[in-house]
Design a protein around this motif. Structure first.
Motif, PDB file in Angstrom:
ATOM      1  N   TRP A   6     -26.182  17.722 -40.750  1.00  0.00           N
ATOM      2  CA  TRP A   6     -27.295  17.743 -41.518  1.00  0.00           C
ATOM      3  C   TRP A   6     -27.355  16.237 -42.024  1.00  0.00           C
ATOM      4  O   TRP A   6     -26.612  15.803 -42.586  1.00  0.00           O
ATOM      5  N   ALA A  39     -33.035  17.112 -42.405  1.00  0.00           N
ATOM      6  CA  ALA A  39     -33.292  18.343 -43.624  1.00  0.00           C
ATOM      7  C   ALA A  39     -34.473  17.988 -44.560  1.00  0.00           C
ATOM      8  O   ALA A  39     -34.557  18.811 -45.447  1.00  0.00           O
ATOM      9  N   ASP A  44     -34.252  17.760 -50.699  1.00  0.00           N
ATOM     10  CA  ASP A  44     -34.174  19.016 -49.506  1.00  0.00           C
ATOM     11  C   ASP A  44     -32.910  19.145 -49.076  1.00  0.00           C
ATOM     12  O   ASP A  44     -32.448  20.291 -48.911  1.00  0.00           O
ATOM     13  N   GLN A  47     -30.511  20.508 -51.540  1.00  0.00           N
ATOM     14  CA  GLN A  47     -30.758  21.875 -51.834  1.00  0.00           C
ATOM     15  C   GLN A  47     -30.499  22.963 -50.815  1.00  0.00           C
ATOM     16  O   GLN A  47     -29.932  23.952 -50.913  1.00  0.00           O
ATOM     17  N   ASN A  48     -31.098  22.622 -49.685  1.00  0.00           N
ATOM     18  CA  ASN A  48     -30.797  23.212 -48.300  1.00  0.00           C
ATOM     19  C   ASN A  48     -29.227  23.298 -48.109  1.00  0.00           C
ATOM     20  O   ASN A  48     -28.766  24.596 -47.575  1.00  0.00           O
ATOM     21  N   THR A  49     -28.500  22.486 -48.148  1.00  0.00           N
ATOM     22  CA  THR A  49     -26.946  22.460 -47.925  1.00  0.00           C
ATOM     23  C   THR A  49     -26.438  23.302 -48.975  1.00  0.00           C
ATOM     24  O   THR A  49     -25.600  24.545 -48.767  1.00  0.00           O
ATOM     25  N   THR A  51     -27.366  25.813 -50.804  1.00  0.00           N
ATOM     26  CA  THR A  51     -28.083  27.355 -50.436  1.00  0.00           C
ATOM     27  C   THR A  51     -27.165  27.676 -49.288  1.00  0.00           C
ATOM     28  O   THR A  51     -26.741  28.771 -49.540  1.00  0.00           O
TER      29      THR A  51
END
Length: 125
Positions: A6, A39, A44, A47-49, A51
């Motif tokens: 990512w 990502a 982002d 936060q996405n990683t 989560t």
């Protein structure tokens, strides 16, 4: 074998630099596929990683700013690279590079650039 990567680089960096490097890697290691996911913004990506990891999912490798390692290491989401890096690999970096990728005496990343990329400019006009 599939490696999930990512990142949050600019599209030009992805298409002109990262994708050709991935292709070269996959040609050399034909049993490995790199699945690159853009990502969005750097925030982002963080936060996405975070989560995804908290949910037992997420990438194998993250290309991100090093300041993400603080929260990731505190939450136990990051793995130290100390036992994975040979001395030969460490010796390929200039002396100041790896300490910049370390936190609390452990190395968590390898640098892709080195230096201060910030600038303050004063226009006297």
């Amino acid at each position: 074998v599939t490696i999930k990567l990512w990142e949050a680089d600019e599209e030009r960096i992805d298409s002109e630099i990262l994708d050709p490097l991935i292709e070269k890697f996959e040609n050399k290691y034909s049993n490995i596929t790199v699945e690159r996911t853009h990502a969005g913004s750097v925030e982002d990506l963080r936060q996405n990683t975070q989560t995804a990891y908290m949910g037992g999912q997420g990438p194998d490798v993250v290309l991100s700013p090093f300041d993400h390692i603080g929260p990731f290491s505190i939450m136990g989401l990051a793995q130290s690279l100390d036992e994975l890096m040979s001395q030969d690999m460490k010796d390929k970096y200039i002396n100041a590079a790896l300490p910049g990728m370390s936190l609390n005496g452990k190395t968590y990343g390898v640098p892709v650039t080195m230096g201060n990329h910030l600038m303050l400019m004063y226009n006297k006009l």
